[in-house]
Design a protein around this motif. Structure first.
Motif, PDB file in Angstrom:
ATOM      1  N   MET B   1       0.845  -1.208   0.000  1.00 59.31           N
ATOM      2  CA  MET B   1       0.000   0.000   0.000  1.00 59.31           C
ATOM      3  C   MET B   1       0.874   1.251   0.000  1.00 59.31           C
ATOM      4  O   MET B   1       0.761   2.109  -0.872  1.00 59.31           O
ATOM      5  CB  MET B   1      -0.883  -0.015   1.255  1.00 59.31           C
ATOM      6  N   ILE B   2       1.799   1.344   0.954  1.00 57.09           N
ATOM      7  CA  ILE B   2       2.726   2.474   1.019  1.00 57.09           C
ATOM      8  C   ILE B   2       3.538   2.539  -0.271  1.00 57.09           C
ATOM      9  O   ILE B   2       3.758   3.615  -0.834  1.00 57.09           O
ATOM     10  CB  ILE B   2       3.676   2.333   2.239  1.00 57.09           C
ATOM     11  N   ASP B   3       3.957   1.348  -0.748  1.00 52.23           N
ATOM     12  CA  ASP B   3       4.759   1.295  -1.971  1.00 52.23           C
ATOM     13  C   ASP B   3       4.000   1.890  -3.141  1.00 52.23           C
ATOM     14  O   ASP B   3       4.525   2.687  -3.911  1.00 52.23           O
ATOM     15  CB  ASP B   3       5.123  -0.166  -2.299  1.00 52.23           C
ATOM     16  N   THR B   4       2.744   1.481  -3.273  1.00 54.29           N
ATOM     17  CA  THR B   4       1.927   1.988  -4.372  1.00 54.29           C
ATOM     18  C   THR B   4       1.799   3.495  -4.259  1.00 54.29           C
ATOM     19  O   THR B   4       1.858   4.220  -5.252  1.00 54.29           O
ATOM     20  CB  THR B   4       0.504   1.377  -4.311  1.00 54.29           C
ATOM     21  N   LEU B   5       1.623   3.961  -3.055  1.00 60.49           N
ATOM     22  CA  LEU B   5       1.448   5.396  -2.823  1.00 60.49           C
ATOM     23  C   LEU B   5       2.697   6.162  -3.258  1.00 60.49           C
ATOM     24  O   LEU B   5       2.614   7.184  -3.958  1.00 60.49           O
ATOM     25  CB  LEU B   5       1.182   5.635  -1.329  1.00 60.49           C
ATOM     26  N   ILE B   6       3.856   5.642  -2.865  1.00 60.78           N
ATOM     27  CA  ILE B   6       5.106   6.308  -3.236  1.00 60.78           C
ATOM     28  C   ILE B   6       5.290   6.284  -4.741  1.00 60.78           C
ATOM     29  O   ILE B   6       5.648   7.294  -5.365  1.00 60.78           O
ATOM     30  CB  ILE B   6       6.304   5.655  -2.509  1.00 60.78           C
ATOM     31  N   ALA B   7       4.982   5.132  -5.353  1.00 60.85           N
ATOM     32  CA  ALA B   7       5.109   5.016  -6.804  1.00 60.85           C
ATOM     33  C   ALA B   7       4.213   6.038  -7.495  1.00 60.85           C
ATOM     34  O   ALA B   7       4.609   6.692  -8.465  1.00 60.85           O
ATOM     35  CB  ALA B   7       4.740   3.608  -7.250  1.00 60.85           C
ATOM     36  N   THR B   8       2.989   6.202  -6.974  1.00 55.74           N
ATOM     37  CA  THR B   8       2.054   7.167  -7.553  1.00 55.74           C
ATOM     38  C   THR B   8       2.580   8.586  -7.398  1.00 55.74           C
ATOM     39  O   THR B   8       2.528   9.391  -8.323  1.00 55.74           O
ATOM     40  CB  THR B   8       0.684   7.048  -6.855  1.00 55.74           C
ATOM     41  N   LEU B   9       3.109   8.877  -6.216  1.00 61.22           N
ATOM     42  CA  LEU B   9       3.664  10.208  -5.963  1.00 61.22           C
ATOM     43  C   LEU B   9       4.784  10.538  -6.936  1.00 61.22           C
ATOM     44  O   LEU B   9       4.820  11.620  -7.525  1.00 61.22           O
ATOM     45  CB  LEU B   9       4.217  10.265  -4.533  1.00 61.22           C
ATOM     46  N   VAL B  10       5.679   9.565  -7.105  1.00 62.64           N
ATOM     47  CA  VAL B  10       6.825   9.794  -7.985  1.00 62.64           C
ATOM     48  C   VAL B  10       6.359   9.994  -9.420  1.00 62.64           C
ATOM     49  O   VAL B  10       6.802  10.906 -10.127  1.00 62.64           O
ATOM     50  CB  VAL B  10       7.827   8.624  -7.889  1.00 62.64           C
ATOM     51  N   SER B  11       5.402   9.154  -9.837  1.00 67.42           N
ATOM     52  CA  SER B  11       4.906   9.290 -11.204  1.00 67.42           C
ATOM     53  C   SER B  11       4.178  10.617 -11.386  1.00 67.42           C
ATOM     54  O   SER B  11       4.258  11.250 -12.442  1.00 67.42           O
ATOM     55  CB  SER B  11       4.039   8.070 -11.540  1.00 67.42           C
ATOM     56  N   GLY B  12       3.499  11.079 -10.319  1.00 65.35           N
ATOM     57  CA  GLY B  12       2.862  12.394 -10.367  1.00 65.35           C
ATOM     58  C   GLY B  12       3.883  13.510 -10.484  1.00 65.35           C
ATOM     59  O   GLY B  12       3.667  14.501 -11.183  1.00 65.35           O
ATOM     60  N   LEU B  13       5.022  13.314  -9.850  1.00 63.58           N
ATOM     61  CA  LEU B  13       6.086  14.308  -9.894  1.00 63.58           C
ATOM     62  C   LEU B  13       6.689  14.415 -11.299  1.00 63.58           C
ATOM     63  O   LEU B  13       6.977  15.513 -11.787  1.00 63.58           O
ATOM     64  CB  LEU B  13       7.170  13.906  -8.888  1.00 63.58           C
ATOM     65  N   VAL B  14       6.849  13.254 -11.952  1.00 65.75           N
ATOM     66  CA  VAL B  14       7.379  13.257 -13.327  1.00 65.75           C
ATOM     67  C   VAL B  14       6.412  14.004 -14.242  1.00 65.75           C
ATOM     68  O   VAL B  14       6.803  14.883 -15.021  1.00 65.75           O
ATOM     69  CB  VAL B  14       7.611  11.823 -13.837  1.00 65.75           C
ATOM     70  N   LEU B  15       5.123  13.642 -14.134  1.00 62.92           N
ATOM     71  CA  LEU B  15       4.113  14.317 -14.961  1.00 62.92           C
ATOM     72  C   LEU B  15       4.073  15.811 -14.639  1.00 62.92           C
ATOM     73  O   LEU B  15       4.028  16.654 -15.530  1.00 62.92           O
ATOM     74  CB  LEU B  15       2.733  13.703 -14.717  1.00 62.92           C
ATOM     75  N   GLY B  16       4.122  16.130 -13.353  1.00 60.82           N
ATOM     76  CA  GLY B  16       4.066  17.528 -12.929  1.00 60.82           C
ATOM     77  C   GLY B  16       5.218  18.337 -13.509  1.00 60.82           C
ATOM     78  O   GLY B  16       5.033  19.470 -13.950  1.00 60.82           O
TER      79      GLY B  16
END
Lengths: 240, 289
Positions: B1-16
């Protein structure tokens, strides 16, 4: 005597509307002139045409011996012909000191930027108090000071002021008038548009009365030393 | 769960980061000229193709290719401004006319790229090989470079428009053209500079993106749409608002992809934008002017 500014047979307007019809005015080195007359008869349009914001449809403008009839406004500023426009709102989002510093962007003004900023702050201490305030938050009088301050930052060889005291309280008006008087005393020739003939008479050597886009009368202070006489001319002319 | 969250955050950062780079260019043109440049995505694509041409067939180093991609796009941006935008200054319908002329520029560039470079998919090498792991999320080192570069570029634009007179002149022209001219600002030059700077940002983004996505004539369409959402969502005009909105949209998109999948993400993204604009017509960070 050298002609600093010479406007010959100038016509201009907005689209299909002609505002100026064959205006002739001039300013010799060492003198200041005033433009007066009823509102909406072309005084502001004349200044805008001289400073290049409006392209004339006929006639010629010479400044300091050069033809500037078709010059770009930025080049006219760089030649030293500076126009402080009426009711100038300047740049709402820009701070006072940013605006003043920016006004020294022209090549002629770049070098003396810091020194000029200091003398503008000496002339208008209130601008220094408000230096980090955005132009939008300034009062009408402060905006007028900022506008004149910007014109001074450009190092004017000739300064055109369009109703510098319009809409100000009597106290502020006095303050602004004194500052403009100081500028004149420092040796900068002026072209002043004003409704207040007394103010104009004190500041300038000759007056042009402009009506319906034409110069209807030229008044030399030597011939009409009394402002009341000028007022008589003015109202006599308007009421017919 | 935490892993998925971090992965999502990082991918959001790339898109951002991608959106921040694109949207800041769009915003520079908007604040200076009051024009929406629909060719912005195509300029990004041209930057990617130019970089690819110099790196792959010609064989220059990648940083040189990226730099030339940005400069080439800038030159093209200046040409677009001169030919397709400047003739309409002062026209009452300038905004609508330039929507059409910049759309035309987009079509010309996309079709032109198709003719010049063909339909075969192309890709640039990465600036730095290898991968970086943050907790369990893994991104390429190239994406990490983009994440670091975006705030630097934004800070540079901010400093340029606030600290230097030439940069301030862009803001001045955007707020009051006549007054800007009367203090000696060369207004046509400011317009060309804004377009050139904006196009350089687009070209840079394209050349960077060319290493992690395929370079195709239509690659600019999606980033352009997202950049427009960002600029409008953030509130037109302010660089800070645009940057904030870019990262927010990137993050929302990453979460939506995780939660709803790619198919429904654009739909929900637009829905969010519409709802925000109903309640805050000047954008989420925009003032009430």
């Amino acid at each position: 005597m050298e002609r600093l500014l010479e406007v010959t047979d100038l016509s201009a307007g907005y689209g299909a509307v002609t505002v100026l019809r064959g205006v002739d005015i001039h300013l010799d080195a060492g003198e200041s002139i005033g433009l007066f007359g009823p509102n909406g008869h072309g005084k502001t349009t004349l200044l805008k045409t001289i400073s290049g914001l409006i392209r004339p449809t006929a006639g010629a403008i010479r400044f300091s011996g050069n033809d500037i009839t078709k010059a770009r406004p930025s080049n006219i500023v760089n030649a030293g012909l500076i126009h402080s426009p009426q009711g100038n709102t300047l740049f709402g989002d820009m701070q006072v000191h940013e605006t003043l510093e920016l006004a020294s962007i022209a090549k002629r003004a770049k070098g003396g930027s810091r020194k000029n900023l200091k003398s503008v702050f000496e002339l208008f201490p209130r601008l220094e108090e408000r230096r980090t305030q955005k132009a939008r938050t300034l009062s009408g009088g402060e905006r007028q000071m900022l506008s004149i301050g910007c014109a001074l930052m450009c190092v004017p060889k000739l300064l055109m002021l369009d109703e510098p005291t319009l809409g100000l309280s009597p106290r502020l008006k006095k303050e602004l008038a004194a500052a403009v008087g100081d500028i004149a005393k420092s040796g900068v020739p002026l072209v002043v548009v004003e409704q207040d003939v007394e103010f104009l008479m004190a500041l300038t050597d000759r007056l042009y009365m402009i009506e319906h886009g034409e110069v209807v009368r030229e008044i030399d202070k030597a011939n009409a030393p009394d402002h009341e006489e000028v007022m008589k001319l003015y109202f006599g002319e308007v009421s017919h | 769960m935490i892993d998925t969250l971090i992965a999502t955050l990082v991918s959001g950062l790339v898109l951002g980061s991608l959106y921040a780079l694109m949207a800041s260019g769009l915003s520079v043109v908007w604040t200076t000229l009051g024009v929406f440049n629909f060719a912005h995505g195509a300029l990004m694509m041209i930057g990617a193709f130019l970089a690819w041409t110099l790196v792959e067939p010609v064989g220059l180093p990648l940083p040189v290719g990226i730099l030339c991609g940005a400069l080439g796009a800038a030159a093209l941006g200046i040409v677009i401004e001169r030919l397709l935008v400047r003739p309409y200054y002062g026209n009452r319908n300038m905004l609508l006319i330039t929507v059409m002329t910049t759309l035309a520029a987009m079509i010309i560039m996309e079709k032109g790229a198709q003719m010049i470079w063909g339909a075969r998919l192309k890709q640039l090498p990465r600036l730095i090989d290898g991968e970086i792991s943050i907790a369990s999320a893994t991104i390429s080192a190239h994406e990490a470079v983009m994440i670091l570069l975006a705030p630097l570029v934004l800070a540079a634009i901010w400093a340029f428009t606030v600290r230097t007179n030439i940069g301030r002149s862009l803001r001045a022209v955007g707020q009051n053209q006549d007054s800007a001219a009367l203090i000696g600002i060369n207004v046509p030059f400011a317009f060309a500079l804004a377009f050139g700077l904006s196009a350089a940002l687009a070209g840079l983004t394209g050349a960077l993106l060319g290493s992690i996505r395929f370079i195709t004539p239509a690659m600019g369409a999606d980033p352009l749409t997202k950049a427009m959402i960002v600029v409008i969502f953030g509130g037109l005009g302010s660089l800070g608002a645009t940057a904030g909105a870019a990262y927010l949209i990137g993050l929302i998109e990453a979460i939506l992809v995780l939660w709803l999948g790619l198919y429904w993400t654009p739909f929900v993204l637009f829905l969010i934008m519409i709802v925000v604009l109903v309640f805050r017509p000047n954008g989420i960070f925009g003032g009430n002017q």
